[in-house]
Design a protein around this motif. Structure first.
Motif, PDB file in Angstrom:
ATOM      1  N   GLN A 194     -12.968  16.782  -6.996  1.00  0.00           N
ATOM      2  CA  GLN A 194     -12.079  15.860  -6.300  1.00  0.00           C
ATOM      3  C   GLN A 194     -12.563  15.604  -4.879  1.00  0.00           C
ATOM      4  OE1 GLN A 194      -9.498  14.137  -7.780  1.00  0.00           O
ATOM      5  NE2 GLN A 194      -9.744  12.996  -5.876  1.00  0.00           N
ATOM      6  N   ALA A 195     -13.159  16.637  -4.285  1.00  0.00           N
ATOM      7  CA  ALA A 195     -13.684  16.477  -2.922  1.00  0.00           C
ATOM      8  C   ALA A 195     -14.794  15.431  -2.887  1.00  0.00           C
ATOM      9  CB  ALA A 195     -14.196  17.818  -2.404  1.00  0.00           C
ATOM     10  N   SER A 196     -15.686  15.485  -3.882  1.00  0.00           N
ATOM     11  CA  SER A 196     -16.782  14.514  -3.909  1.00  0.00           C
ATOM     12  C   SER A 196     -16.254  13.105  -4.188  1.00  0.00           C
ATOM     13  CB  SER A 196     -17.823  14.906  -4.956  1.00  0.00           C
ATOM     14  OG  SER A 196     -17.273  14.875  -6.264  1.00  0.00           O
ATOM     15  N   LEU A 197     -15.217  13.006  -5.009  1.00  0.00           N
ATOM     16  CA  LEU A 197     -14.626  11.696  -5.302  1.00  0.00           C
ATOM     17  C   LEU A 197     -13.902  11.144  -4.078  1.00  0.00           C
ATOM     18  CD1 LEU A 197     -13.262  12.287  -8.923  1.00  0.00           C
ATOM     19  CD2 LEU A 197     -15.355  11.117  -8.234  1.00  0.00           C
ATOM     20  N   ASP A 198     -13.233  12.024  -3.331  1.00  0.00           N
ATOM     21  CA  ASP A 198     -12.562  11.585  -2.107  1.00  0.00           C
ATOM     22  C   ASP A 198     -13.569  11.045  -1.099  1.00  0.00           C
ATOM     23  OD1 ASP A 198     -10.113  12.301  -3.111  1.00  0.00           O
ATOM     24  OD2 ASP A 198     -10.054  14.259  -2.131  1.00  0.00           O
ATOM     25  N   THR A 199     -14.750  11.653  -1.072  1.00  0.00           N
ATOM     26  CA  THR A 199     -15.818  11.167  -0.188  1.00  0.00           C
ATOM     27  C   THR A 199     -16.217   9.745  -0.560  1.00  0.00           C
ATOM     28  OG1 THR A 199     -16.672  13.416   0.148  1.00  0.00           O
ATOM     29  CG2 THR A 199     -18.181  11.586   0.592  1.00  0.00           C
ATOM     30  N   GLU A 200     -16.337   9.498  -1.853  1.00  0.00           N
ATOM     31  CA  GLU A 200     -16.695   8.153  -2.324  1.00  0.00           C
ATOM     32  C   GLU A 200     -15.590   7.154  -1.999  1.00  0.00           C
ATOM     33  OE1 GLU A 200     -19.700   7.423  -3.443  1.00  0.00           O
ATOM     34  OE2 GLU A 200     -20.214   9.544  -3.206  1.00  0.00           O
ATOM     35  N   LYS A 210     -15.596   5.733   1.436  1.00  0.00           N
ATOM     36  CA  LYS A 210     -16.674   4.795   1.773  1.00  0.00           C
ATOM     37  C   LYS A 210     -16.208   3.342   1.755  1.00  0.00           C
ATOM     38  CE  LYS A 210     -20.623   7.466  -0.046  1.00  0.00           C
ATOM     39  NZ  LYS A 210     -21.697   7.443  -1.072  1.00  0.00           N
ATOM     40  N   TYR A 211     -15.205   3.060   0.917  1.00  0.00           N
ATOM     41  CA  TYR A 211     -14.819   1.665   0.674  1.00  0.00           C
ATOM     42  C   TYR A 211     -13.338   1.456   0.981  1.00  0.00           C
ATOM     43  CZ  TYR A 211     -18.950   2.541  -2.230  1.00  0.00           C
ATOM     44  OH  TYR A 211     -20.176   2.946  -2.697  1.00  0.00           O
ATOM     45  N   PRO A 212     -13.003   1.027   2.172  1.00  0.00           N
ATOM     46  CA  PRO A 212     -11.598   0.805   2.534  1.00  0.00           C
ATOM     47  C   PRO A 212     -10.885  -0.191   1.620  1.00  0.00           C
ATOM     48  CG  PRO A 212     -13.000   0.774   4.488  1.00  0.00           C
ATOM     49  CD  PRO A 212     -13.918   0.791   3.313  1.00  0.00           C
ATOM     50  N   ASP A 213     -11.627  -1.119   0.998  1.00  0.00           N
ATOM     51  CA  ASP A 213     -10.969  -2.155   0.189  1.00  0.00           C
ATOM     52  C   ASP A 213     -10.547  -1.679  -1.200  1.00  0.00           C
ATOM     53  OD1 ASP A 213     -13.599  -1.968  -0.685  1.00  0.00           O
ATOM     54  OD2 ASP A 213     -13.811  -4.114  -1.077  1.00  0.00           O
ATOM     55  N   ILE A 214     -10.803  -0.403  -1.521  1.00  0.00           N
ATOM     56  CA  ILE A 214     -10.326   0.094  -2.822  1.00  0.00           C
ATOM     57  C   ILE A 214      -9.229   1.137  -2.649  1.00  0.00           C
ATOM     58  CG2 ILE A 214     -12.578  -0.307  -3.904  1.00  0.00           C
ATOM     59  CD1 ILE A 214     -12.936   2.771  -3.938  1.00  0.00           C
ATOM     60  N   LYS A 215      -8.762   1.315  -1.407  1.00  0.00           N
ATOM     61  CA  LYS A 215      -7.795   2.371  -1.105  1.00  0.00           C
ATOM     62  C   LYS A 215      -6.572   2.329  -2.010  1.00  0.00           C
ATOM     63  CE  LYS A 215      -5.240   4.424   2.743  1.00  0.00           C
ATOM     64  NZ  LYS A 215      -4.919   4.324   4.190  1.00  0.00           N
ATOM     65  N   SER A 216      -6.052   1.126  -2.268  1.00  0.00           N
ATOM     66  CA  SER A 216      -4.859   0.996  -3.112  1.00  0.00           C
ATOM     67  C   SER A 216      -5.138   0.203  -4.392  1.00  0.00           C
ATOM     68  CB  SER A 216      -3.735   0.325  -2.316  1.00  0.00           C
ATOM     69  OG  SER A 216      -4.142  -0.956  -1.855  1.00  0.00           O
ATOM     70  N   TRP A 264      -6.121  -0.588  -8.284  1.00  0.00           N
ATOM     71  CA  TRP A 264      -5.827   0.095  -9.549  1.00  0.00           C
ATOM     72  C   TRP A 264      -7.060   0.812 -10.111  1.00  0.00           C
ATOM     73  CZ3 TRP A 264      -8.900  -1.212 -13.594  1.00  0.00           C
ATOM     74  CH2 TRP A 264      -9.543  -2.454 -13.557  1.00  0.00           C
ATOM     75  N   GLY A 265      -8.269   0.339  -9.790  1.00  0.00           N
ATOM     76  CA  GLY A 265      -9.483   0.915 -10.372  1.00  0.00           C
ATOM     77  C   GLY A 265     -10.195   1.923  -9.495  1.00  0.00           C
ATOM     78  N   ARG A 266      -9.536   2.379  -8.426  1.00  0.00           N
ATOM     79  CA  ARG A 266     -10.228   3.218  -7.443  1.00  0.00           C
ATOM     80  C   ARG A 266     -10.802   4.506  -8.041  1.00  0.00           C
ATOM     81  NH1 ARG A 266      -4.922   3.251  -6.724  1.00  0.00           N
ATOM     82  NH2 ARG A 266      -3.751   5.212  -6.687  1.00  0.00           N
ATOM     83  N   ASN A 267     -10.091   5.124  -8.998  1.00  0.00           N
ATOM     84  CA  ASN A 267     -10.593   6.382  -9.578  1.00  0.00           C
ATOM     85  C   ASN A 267     -11.873   6.161 -10.379  1.00  0.00           C
ATOM     86  OD1 ASN A 267      -8.493   7.899  -8.490  1.00  0.00           O
ATOM     87  ND2 ASN A 267      -7.153   7.520 -10.253  1.00  0.00           N
ATOM     88  N   PHE A 268     -11.961   5.044 -11.078  1.00  0.00           N
ATOM     89  CA  PHE A 268     -13.178   4.718 -11.837  1.00  0.00           C
ATOM     90  C   PHE A 268     -14.312   4.350 -10.880  1.00  0.00           C
ATOM     91  CE2 PHE A 268      -9.680   3.907 -14.772  1.00  0.00           C
ATOM     92  CZ  PHE A 268     -10.123   4.556 -15.920  1.00  0.00           C
ATOM     93  N   ILE A 269     -13.962   3.587  -9.846  1.00  0.00           N
ATOM     94  CA  ILE A 269     -14.983   3.142  -8.894  1.00  0.00           C
ATOM     95  C   ILE A 269     -15.592   4.334  -8.158  1.00  0.00           C
ATOM     96  CG2 ILE A 269     -15.349   1.841  -6.759  1.00  0.00           C
ATOM     97  CD1 ILE A 269     -13.131  -0.106  -7.801  1.00  0.00           C
ATOM     98  N   SER A 270     -14.757   5.291  -7.785  1.00  0.00           N
ATOM     99  CA  SER A 270     -15.273   6.462  -7.066  1.00  0.00           C
ATOM    100  C   SER A 270     -16.265   7.233  -7.938  1.00  0.00           C
ATOM    101  CB  SER A 270     -14.123   7.374  -6.635  1.00  0.00           C
ATOM    102  OG  SER A 270     -13.435   7.910  -7.753  1.00  0.00           O
ATOM    103  N   LYS A 271     -16.010   7.312  -9.227  1.00  0.00           N
ATOM    104  CA  LYS A 271     -16.917   8.028 -10.132  1.00  0.00           C
ATOM    105  C   LYS A 271     -18.225   7.266 -10.315  1.00  0.00           C
ATOM    106  CE  LYS A 271     -13.092  10.214 -12.614  1.00  0.00           C
ATOM    107  NZ  LYS A 271     -12.304  10.241 -13.864  1.00  0.00           N
ATOM    108  N   ILE A 272     -18.116   5.961 -10.476  1.00  0.00           N
ATOM    109  CA  ILE A 272     -19.310   5.117 -10.620  1.00  0.00           C
ATOM    110  C   ILE A 272     -20.209   5.250  -9.384  1.00  0.00           C
ATOM    111  CG2 ILE A 272     -20.048   2.692 -10.524  1.00  0.00           C
ATOM    112  CD1 ILE A 272     -19.465   3.532 -13.291  1.00  0.00           C
ATOM    113  N   SER A 273     -19.578   5.247  -8.225  1.00  0.00           N
ATOM    114  CA  SER A 273     -20.331   5.351  -6.976  1.00  0.00           C
ATOM    115  C   SER A 273     -20.983   6.727  -6.839  1.00  0.00           C
ATOM    116  CB  SER A 273     -19.401   5.082  -5.791  1.00  0.00           C
ATOM    117  OG  SER A 273     -20.092   5.172  -4.567  1.00  0.00           O
ATOM    118  N   ALA A 274     -20.230   7.772  -7.213  1.00  0.00           N
ATOM    119  CA  ALA A 274     -20.765   9.136  -7.113  1.00  0.00           C
ATOM    120  C   ALA A 274     -21.954   9.334  -8.053  1.00  0.00           C
ATOM    121  CB  ALA A 274     -19.663  10.144  -7.426  1.00  0.00           C
TER     122      ALA A 274
END
Length: 480
Positions: free
Chosen positions: A51-57, A60-66, A68-78
């Motif tokens: 979760q720490a590594s995902l929070d870091t991702e 990085k991107y303020p426009d995904i803060k809220s 619906w796809g932020r959890n998927f995007i964080s994983k893709i980026s990581a």
């Protein structure tokens, strides 16, 4: 001594097993394939995300803060499958380009090709996709333009097929237990039909992509929105991120199959309780069926059939059948007054059938008749989907009217009272033997053709209902 040694070995094996890594649930039984082995480092990295590594991702991107796809995007980026832009934006709702999607798919199956200087970023990935059979030559004309949702789904299905076995047998065993009578495997493609219910716009999907889209729904790669797939629409960066994560992780998918509440069983009955099979009509007495949601292309057929079956207890007096014709794929409820109905109604024999004096039928076969052909659902004169008919109106009024009212509730929803008023009005004409009257109405998007009164066949009542929104006001049946 040997016994003692075996015990020690067993205990040691148990102890060692506690220290072995747990096998990830997203590993597939077919993980011995070349593709699966190539993907293993990426899958291992995915399983090790914290979760720490995902929070870091996410940071990085303020426009995904809220978003619906932020959890998927964080994983893709990581996983470094795709990243954001230099201005620290990810732009989740931006249209995804064809070249970008190919890059994501190829990286998802473990490839990390170098991009030579002066070569478009997507070129090495396209070459791999072509070589792997994920992409066909010429299928994407311009890699710098957005990719359609139907093509994106098809490419995802082909990618998944490289390392997983995608279900191809949609037959639900046990739904047709008497194959010696009638069409064996009549209920094939149950699951395929079920997926179509989830995308009412499936007829607009390009034919060569339809099965791939159905497969993606079936295994849970796609879910659509508001019962629509929007095949010609474009894929967004967030939507693509979801697909990629679901390709990597089975736990992120929800398999799409009918639940127990989305089916019901019945046995074809016959009021005479005799051995009465009729090949001409495709009717087989005492044959058991299971109707699954999605077998027919229209949701209202499922709802009507279920209502017809489950409310039979509302019919009083006489004898009733709930029957299904394999030939016509049609349902009916037939009402007979008593034990002597065969003798009494022999004059109404038609094609080997003993016709009841009161009946309610659903002409499901008309869903297969193309627009412009006679008896198509679009035919304003003969395209009715449901018919209530009575030649013994007193019996109908006494024993079946309440049952029919339940069907009117299904067909007309909030406009039920209006439809009920029309039904009861023309039934009263028949009961009272007034001069034969007919009328045409449009209620809640459904055409109604109704007859009631005294005519050549005596006192009769007929109430025909078309499928919703197939007949418009300007196309209604006009009576002379």
């Amino acid at each position: 001594m040997i016994k003692k040694l075996l015990c020690m070995i067993t205990v040691l094996a148990i102890i060692l097993s506690a220290f072995l890594p747990v096998t990830a649930e997203n590993a597939d039984p077919s993980d011995s394939t070349t593709t699966a082995m190539r993907m293993k480092p990426l899958v291992d990295k995915y399983n090790g995300l914290t979760q720490a590594s995902l929070d870091t991702e996410l940071a990085k991107y303020p426009d995904i803060k809220s978003h619906w796809g932020r959890n998927f995007i964080s994983k893709i980026s990581a996983l470094e499958i795709i990243s954001g832009f230099p201005d620290r934006s990810f732009r989740p709702d931006e249209k995804l380009l064809g070249g970008q999607y190919i890059l994501m798919l190829v990286r998802a199956i473990g490839y990390r090709p170098e991009v030579p200087q002066g070569v478009p970023y997507y070129k090495p990935f396209v070459d791999i996709a072509l070589n792997e059979g994920i992409l066909s030559k010429g299928e994407i004309q311009d890699y710098t333009k957005p990719i359609t949702r139907e093509l994106a789904a098809s490419l995802a299905r082909r990618t998944l097929g490289k390392y997983e076995t995608v279900p191809k047998d949609y037959f639900i065993k046990g739904s047709d237990p008497y194959p010696s009578k009638g069409n064996k495997g009549f209920f094939d493609n149950v699951y395929a039909g079920y997926q179509k219910l989830k995308m009412t716009d499936y007829p607009t999907i390009t034919g060569k992509y339809l099965q791939d889209v159905i497969d993606c729904y079936r295994v849970g790669l796609l879910t659509g929105s508001n019962n629509k797939f929007n095949p010609k629409g474009t894929l967004t960066r967030a939507e693509a991120s979801v697909i990629i994560i679901k390709l990597l992780d089975k736990k992120a998918r929800v398999e799409s199959i009918p639940s127990a509440s989305e089916s019901f069983k019945w046995t074809n009955s016959n009021a005479n309780n005799g051995a009465y099979d009729n090949e001409t009509a495709g009717f087989y007495e005492n044959k058991e069926y299971t109707l699954y949601k999605g077998l027919f292309p229209m949701m209202e057929i499922w709802e009507t059939a279920q209502t017809m079956y489950k409310n039979c207890n509302l019919i009083t007096g006489g004898k009733i059948d709930f029957t299904f014709s394999e030939k016509y794929k049609s349902f009916a409820v037939n009402y007979f007054n008593g034990e002597d109905h065969f003798k009494k109604y022999m004059n109404y024999n038609f094609n080997g059938l003993i016709l009841p004096m009161n009946g309610i039928g659903m002409a499901s076969q008309r869903t297969q008749i193309p627009k412009g052909k006679e008896e198509s659902l679009y035919d304003n004169a003969n395209g009715w989907l449901y018919e209530i008919s009575s030649y013994e109106v007193d019996e109908y009024n006494k024993d079946l009217k309440s049952y029919s009212h339940e069907l009117l509730k299904v067909w007309f929803q909030k406009n039920y009272e209006q439809a009920k008023k029309i039904h009861d009005q023309y039934l009263s004409y028949a009961i009272n033997g007034v001069e034969w009257k007919s009328g045409v109405y449009l209620v809640d998007g459904r055409q109604i053709y109704v007859v009631g009164g005294n005519g050549d066949s005596g006192n009769v009542f007929t109430f025909q209902v078309w499928a919703k929104d197939f007949i418009t006001k300007d196309k209604m049946l006009k009576l002379n």
